[in-house]
Design an enzyme around this catalytic site. Sequence first.
Site, PDB file in Angstrom:
ATOM      1  CE1 TYR A  33      -7.012  -1.991   7.259  1.00 37.88           C
ATOM      2  CE2 TYR A  33      -5.913  -1.315   5.246  1.00 37.88           C
ATOM      3  CZ  TYR A  33      -5.958  -1.372   6.620  1.00 37.88           C
ATOM      4  OH  TYR A  33      -4.949  -0.809   7.366  1.00 37.88           O
ATOM      5  CG  ASP A  74      -3.814   8.523   7.864  1.00 34.28           C
ATOM      6  OD1 ASP A  74      -4.111   7.329   7.783  1.00 34.28           O
ATOM      7  OD2 ASP A  74      -3.765   9.285   6.888  1.00 34.28           O
ATOM      8  CD  GLU A  83      -2.799  -0.916   2.562  1.00 32.58           C
ATOM      9  OE1 GLU A  83      -2.637   0.056   3.335  1.00 32.58           O
ATOM     10  OE2 GLU A  83      -3.586  -1.838   2.807  1.00 32.58           O
TER      11      GLU A  83
END
Length: 274
Positions: free
Chosen positions: A176, A61, A50
């Site tokens: 995911y 994040d 990734e």
Amino acid sequence: MTTRIDTRFAALKAQNRPALVTFVMAGDPDPATALEVLKSLPAAGADVIELGMPFSDPMADGVAIQLAGQRALAAGQTLARTLEMVETFRKDDQDTPIILMGYYNPIFIYGVERFLADAVKVGVDGLIVVDLPAEEDEELCIPALEAGLNFIRLTTPTTDDQRLPTVLRNTSGFVYYVSMTGITGAAIKNRAAVGEAVQRIKAHTDLPVAVGFGIKTSEDAEKIGKDADGIVVGSVLVNAIAESLEGGKATRVTVPAVTDLVSALAAGVRRARA
């Protein structure tokens, strides 16, 4: 159409081991070092890569990846340069799947049609765009699938059985599973719950399920890999880069700091079902 992602997960399933999916930020800490890191990942044991598209306002994040994005942007990284990075990588490696991960804004500014055409041309295999929900599939997901790219969706502990089919509807490549609520870089508190969640998702899809967020060590990779089809590791690799810098600049230990960790994680993944 079969993509590199499909091929790689199928090959690993035949070997009865999970994939090691590694995340690094494009352009961190500078374009040349970032390219060196990227090129070194497959030999160190990464099965899927990734590549983060740096963005000034990330919302999923943690601090480590936010700082990596800031370093990359400060070093002049752009979406065009990120695509060039993939193109350079592909000159030596035609097999390792590369997924671009990030936010919609830079893609929107670049132009969706132009971005998808350029991504396919340079050898990108899939996209993870964390701020586009399933309700916005017409925006990027459907055009990406039509262009031959996998569109990988995130599911979380709060994605219930009612919501899951909507999230999975146009997902491809793999699912995911974000192992916790919150941001990247935190620690997994309950590994058994992760295994149960993977089985629940598998009841709804034939796609591989990769687990990310909170996997830091070879032991984590080994334990989570017993249930998951893939292990996604990011913050710990990005931290290794940060800790190797001197005065914000790459040093001779920057690339080995990443590859040594990837090798250890790859060993954990290989032990998962041994």
